[in-house]
Design an enzyme around this catalytic site. Structure first.
Site, short mmCIF file in Angstrom:
data_model
loop_
_atom_site.label_atom_id
_atom_site.label_comp_id
_atom_site.label_asym_id
_atom_site.label_seq_id
_atom_site.Cartn_x
_atom_site.Cartn_y
_atom_site.Cartn_z
CG ASP A 92 8.88 -2.59 11.70
OD1 ASP A 92 7.90 -3.30 11.71
OD2 ASP A 92 8.97 -1.81 10.90
CD GLU A 156 4.56 -3.47 7.22
OE1 GLU A 156 3.66 -3.10 6.32
OE2 GLU A 156 4.55 -2.33 7.98
#
Length: 452
Positions: A92, A156
């Protein structure tokens, strides 16, 4: 094992790695469905899972984590009795921010001035490719001498804790003797660095309301309480006159006694405009790695273009607070919320909502794994000694792993040196750093197996 043959192999593999990174960067994998479709993250996870299968990993799984995102896991069995090393990255990415500020499309890998540009190239899709290059190089020179687990996270950057909670519910999954977190970076390009501390982080949304609805500023301005002005006042209270973070009850005077960061270097790396002073007191390293830091990440209010002459009835902000090791992030969240409530002016109504949180982390740099990494980095960087630095960012999983596996040795490396401009426009990765760090990781895995 010497660096020369591994370096030559990694060099030969770089074109393939570039093509794979370009494919991975094309996924607009921002883990926020309000900004980008969730299927972009799902597609990135599928691509990573397929790549791990192609590399011979077994037990490959797309793990649905409690925050609704997907992390990808794979196992590469090593020789009998070999230690287990967990390799971490995340797919991500941060939003592209001002796409007009990019010199090339943010989700299209573009080579320019010897660097590869695109969102996630350094943070942290490039970290996944670093792991792959290290393993491919070892396989070309006799095989991977350790059992490898790979975990590639899907949330994250959002700090929503999905993988942490999944790991706590499945404690056997990520158990390892050593962990390499590929989400940090060198102090600067060419200086091999491990990160010894990470600041923790708390993220809150602040809503200020003063009126039932907006009012004409000519008819009511001057007496009607302006929610946007109230929000600005309460946010300004979070900083002392010199710019230091000033949250009531939160200590902000610790010192850093390791590697130092000169003001001249910092001004250049941070691209501070001429004549603009740095904020805070103490050394730059104190401010970055040993003290809390508050940042207003965004404000919801009318944009300048199209604004009307109105007194605002409500306004909202997203506030980040980074805290150093020794400060509990949960306690810091309480102090931040109490400060905001205490400093709102004019009796305005204020609501504080927690949006994310991660604890600070401190590594044990005296462990055998660090000795093996120092030797590996020295070889990969032609004799340059490994530096130990702090990092102002947060990687919440580190504390979860340290709690679950207290005997595991956790190392933080990666590709996010200052020129990478992670989280900003025009993020990039240096191909030579990718090459050298991949060689260093391969040498580390070989050296760590030999030491065990």
């Amino acid at each position: 094992m010497t660096a020369g043959p591994l370096a030559a192999t990694v060099e030969s593999l770089l074109p393939q790695a570039r093509a794979e990174l370009a494919r991975l960067v094309r996924f607009r994998s921002v883990a926020d469905p309000a900004q980008f479709p969730a299927d972009e993250c799902a597609a990135a996870a599928r691509w990573i899972a397929g790549t791990l299968r192609d590399e011979g990993f077994t037990d490959v799984a797309e793990l649905e984590t409690p925050d609704g995102t997907t992390s990808v896991y794979g196992l590469l069995p090593g020789p009998e009795g070999a230690p287990t090393v967990l390799l971490y990255a995340h797919y991500d990415v941060q939003p592209p921010l001002d796409e007009a500020g990019w010199h090339s499309p943010p989700f299209e890998l573009t080579e320019r001035d010897g660097r590869w540009y695109g969102r996630g190239t350094a943070d942290c899709k490039g970290g996944f490719l670093m792991h792959l290059l290290a393993l491919r190089a070892l396989r070309a020179h006799g095989g991977v001498p350790v059992t490898v687990k790979v975990i590639v996270e899907g949330s994250e950057e959002q700090g929503t804790g999905g993988l942490e909670r999944y790991a706590e519910a499945h404690p056997e999954l990520l158990a390892a003797d050593a962990v390499v977190i590929g989400d940090s970076g060198n102090f600067r390009a060419g200086l091999p660095t491990v990160t010894s501390v990470l600041r923790g982080m708390t993220l809150v949304r602040v809503q200020v309301d003063t009126l039932e609805g907006n009012l004409h500023s000519g008819q009511f301005g001057g007496a009607a309480p302006d929610a946007l002005a109230a929000l600005i006042r309460v946010l300004d209270s979070l900083r002392a006159p010199d710019g230091s973070t000033a949250v009531d009850g939160l200590a902000a005077d610790a010192s850093w006694d390791g590697l130092q960061y000169t003001e001249e270097d910092f001004r250049r790396d941070a691209r501070v405009l001429d004549g603009v002073a740095l904020t805070g007191s103490g050394t730059v390293a104190d401010r970055l790695w040993a003290r809390p830091a508050v940042t207003v990440l965004g404000i919801d209010c009318p944009p300048v273009s199209g604004a009307t002459p109105s007194v605002q009835a409500g306004a909202r902000a997203l506030v980040s607070l980074r805290v150093p090791p020794g400060t509990d992030a949960g306690e810091a969240t309480k102090l931040l919320a109490a400060h905001l409530r205490a400093h709102v002016p004019w009796g305005a109504r204020i609501a504080v909502e927690q949006a994310g949180q991660g604890q600070p982390f401190r590594a044990d740099t005296s462990s055998p794994a660090y000795a093996a990494m120092a030797e590996a980095m020295r070889a990969a960087y032609d004799g340059v000694e490994m530096a130990v630095a702090g990092q102002g960012g947060s990687i919440p999983l580190c504390n979860t792993l340290a709690a679950l596996y207290p005997r595991a040795e956790i190392l933080l490396t990666g590709l996010s040196e200052p020129q990478a401009q992670i989280h900003a426009v025009n993020e990039s990765v240096c191909p030579d750093e990718l090459r050298r760090m991949s060689v260093a990781e391969a040498l580390f895995l070989a050296g760590y197996a030999a030491r065990r």
